[in-house]
Design an enzyme around this catalytic site. Sequence first.
Site: not given
Lengths: 280, 280, 280, 280
Positions: C198, C224-226
């Site tokens: 994040g 998100l960011d995965q």
Amino acid sequence: MNEDKKVLLIKCPDEKGIIHKVSGVLLSGGCNIVRNGEFVDTDKNIFYMRTEFEANGLDVENVLSELKEILPKEAEISIPSSRKKRIVVLATKEHHCLSELLSRNYFEEFNFEIIAVIANHENLEDFTNRFGVKFKYISHEGIKKQQQEAKILEILEQEEPDFIVLAKYMRILSPNFVSKYKSKIINIHHSFLPAFIGANPYRKAYERGVKLIGATAHFVTSELDQGPIILQDVAKIDHADNIFSMKKISQDIEKLVLIKAVRLACDDKVIINGNKTIIF
Amino acid sequence: MNEDKKVLLIKCPDEKGIIHKVSGVLLSGGCNIVRNGEFVDTDKNIFYMRTEFEANGLDVENVLSELKEILPKEAEISIPSSRKKRIVVLATKEHHCLSELLSRNYFEEFNFEIIAVIANHENLEDFTNRFGVKFKYISHEGIKKQQQEAKILEILEQEEPDFIVLAKYMRILSPNFVSKYKSKIINIHHSFLPAFIGANPYRKAYERGVKLIGATAHFVTSELDQGPIILQDVAKIDHADNIFSMKKISQDIEKLVLIKAVRLACDDKVIINGNKTIIF
Amino acid sequence: MNEDKKVLLIKCPDEKGIIHKVSGVLLSGGCNIVRNGEFVDTDKNIFYMRTEFEANGLDVENVLSELKEILPKEAEISIPSSRKKRIVVLATKEHHCLSELLSRNYFEEFNFEIIAVIANHENLEDFTNRFGVKFKYISHEGIKKQQQEAKILEILEQEEPDFIVLAKYMRILSPNFVSKYKSKIINIHHSFLPAFIGANPYRKAYERGVKLIGATAHFVTSELDQGPIILQDVAKIDHADNIFSMKKISQDIEKLVLIKAVRLACDDKVIINGNKTIIF
Amino acid sequence: MNEDKKVLLIKCPDEKGIIHKVSGVLLSGGCNIVRNGEFVDTDKNIFYMRTEFEANGLDVENVLSELKEILPKEAEISIPSSRKKRIVVLATKEHHCLSELLSRNYFEEFNFEIIAVIANHENLEDFTNRFGVKFKYISHEGIKKQQQEAKILEILEQEEPDFIVLAKYMRILSPNFVSKYKSKIINIHHSFLPAFIGANPYRKAYERGVKLIGATAHFVTSELDQGPIILQDVAKIDHADNIFSMKKISQDIEKLVLIKAVRLACDDKVIINGNKTIIF
């Protein structure tokens, strides 16, 4: 370190002129500064200093009281004993970190001596004994955590270690235990914290598909894997690595990160600053 | 750096009490020490110090003369100007290091400004012009080295650079040239010096079958590739790499090692100690 | 890559004899295998293969249909076009990643061409134009995310990029946007994922007191960011680093991790395997 | 490795279709390929292959003769025994590499067993004995090199090691000795070869003022420090490091580089290609 070398550690509110004052006291005591480190945490306005000096038969108590007079009241000032630090190791089944510690201890490489190994499994007993180090088997099975910890604490009270090193000790210590040895318990966590906090970091790393894995040496606090970090390192992995090979790769980093962190702590080069460390 | 920050650099024979004396002068001038680094070369008994301080309108000349009085006669003391360092870049055909320098310059990231690029080939002219930087093409062909260097020296005399950065300039500078800019010429060598000194380090590394290749930023002296090393880094290669892929891998290291070294020099963090450097 | 070199990518259920079959088809087509990579995901029993071969005027369609006949039905087989990959870059205000991409593009170093830069701020326009690359300013202010994204999508539909590279684009893309360019959006995250997911990873890293900071290039998914990680790297920091210096250190890693990831993707060396990548 | 896993190693002149032929033989033998590596040395037109396969009770001799028939006459083909490799260690006084080897051996971590330690000093005898490994003291003092080597060779002839590991053995082996164990002697050199060849690399590194120090594991040939390199690694040092601290830093790298190189060799992952190695 030579026996006549001493280390002075200072933590106090920052203000102008501290270095001048401290160096003045050491100078008038006839000491030669060998190595000097300062750091100001500007967020909190705290000044930190570590000075290595040739003591030349200095009266330590004198220096401490002189410094107390001229530094701010809140100042924490210490000149740790220069005898070897006493270490108790806690382990479980894995040998790589213990092996590194025992081998360095056997050859008296660093500023520590290992006075006992405590483990909740028996498989490392023969190995530890081969190095002439006391091994205590304290199982966690069939008893409450509190009871098991009580047995460990009993030994620690006798041995009076400067540091307790968790060499892949796979039990979570209770807040009660941790509070008794504040800033004295060093753990090696097998991930690049804060990634993969808690259990099974190899598996989590495998499942996330990271391309680097790491290890983190940190002081233990009552919050799991949240204590001040001393040292970290990483190694590359790739898609062909599985949990088994990742473990092998990681273990090589773990033992080196742990031994370096322990060495820094035993050389009085680590100062805790809230949930961080200053490494001089 | 803030405009009111200054750097004090000291080199002098080591003796007791220097830190105390220097910090006393700064204290009486009302300065606050922000960052402090000391080093004693015990082989040669030389003390080095770099102090970053908030000048608070300090009279620099005053401080320098006070320090001169109380420090040993042989002491070299300076407070460099805090204006941006002036850099002239020498290049040949490769763009990666030049590109890194021009891009950082364009965005005014560091404590330097690039005032000119001189190259013995023309291919980088358009690129340099795009960044609004002056480009001078001075070919080495058909003329003697002395003549070519004379043309470069003429420009340097006009531009008065603080540093000359060799961004993969593939000509060996004559001792005469080097002597005019002692401790001011920074080169990036595309190997892990002292391995693969001289020409064709990629080829030599390939032929030797090394498993790591490196880059070295160093000051230029009259002896080829022997000057004081500022910074080095390496990258892994394997048996499948050929000279072409090694070059690509190396170039990524070269440009970062060079830019970091240039940045350190321009921040007055590099002191030359014989054929070595001290990096504060 | 030479124009007569082709890449064959295969993903299919694992079974005995695949390598033998595939190499047989290429052999009978008169192709010479230059480089070969295989990987079996034993958890899922999937076989992956990347083969680089000298095509020698091969009929690509023929090879593909021959392979389709002899490999399991579920097999995904492709021979990507060997033209340069088309890239659209999304940026915000930071220049370091964009600068790296534009410079490599200008010198035609890798297997891609940058066809446009889209940013939600204007400050990078002059810089981008200097490289002769189209710059589109699409602000996010005063309009809904959906509207802003619609403007970006319009451009993308015209440009038909192979990859969309987020060069420090500081807006979260909507699931709708991401779904339109599945496995085609490459992001650089300024932390060592999954640490500091994040916003504000530099600040989080500073507050946690880590001793290494990192960067992660990954494909963007709706979470998100995965998304699948392509590449990661780290750099050392210490207690004296603040958020500003950490940012500077991290940016040097970010741009190299991103450019290497983009290069791998454009060379058809990255295959997505669920939420992981295989890098051949 | 599972007992039913085998490794096939091939070196032969490159030509089209080798992979197809080899995979065909394994397929008809009912073997499943687990991991496959190929490399073509295009300078010399030599093809190298390492294939790990589940043997499933395969008749090794059959496979070898089938392969011999279909591959070029000059092909070198082998399927090494899957028993643990036998290692004799040669040491002098330093313990760090020996300690790493003995500890890994004690816990049976890798594909080797240490059958004897031979040293030209006595100080490591107690340590070696603690691990239950045979220790032979063969001094070099008062006798000719040839005589001392004869005593070592006598032991080696009895023990029939697969590899002789020089764990900081500080004597130069004669060409005669080396020739008897071609491609079987693995040395760890305490520098980043080819930098600082020969004696006293720590001192040489200190005097040159390098910023990284390294270690190199390589096969021993009759030319000093010139044999094929298996693995290298480096660590950062700075101006404050002296020869003593550099030695400590280097030793941590040396032992890891050596153990990894030995592990690779014992897993049949290293193939010698002239004065280079191929690592699969």
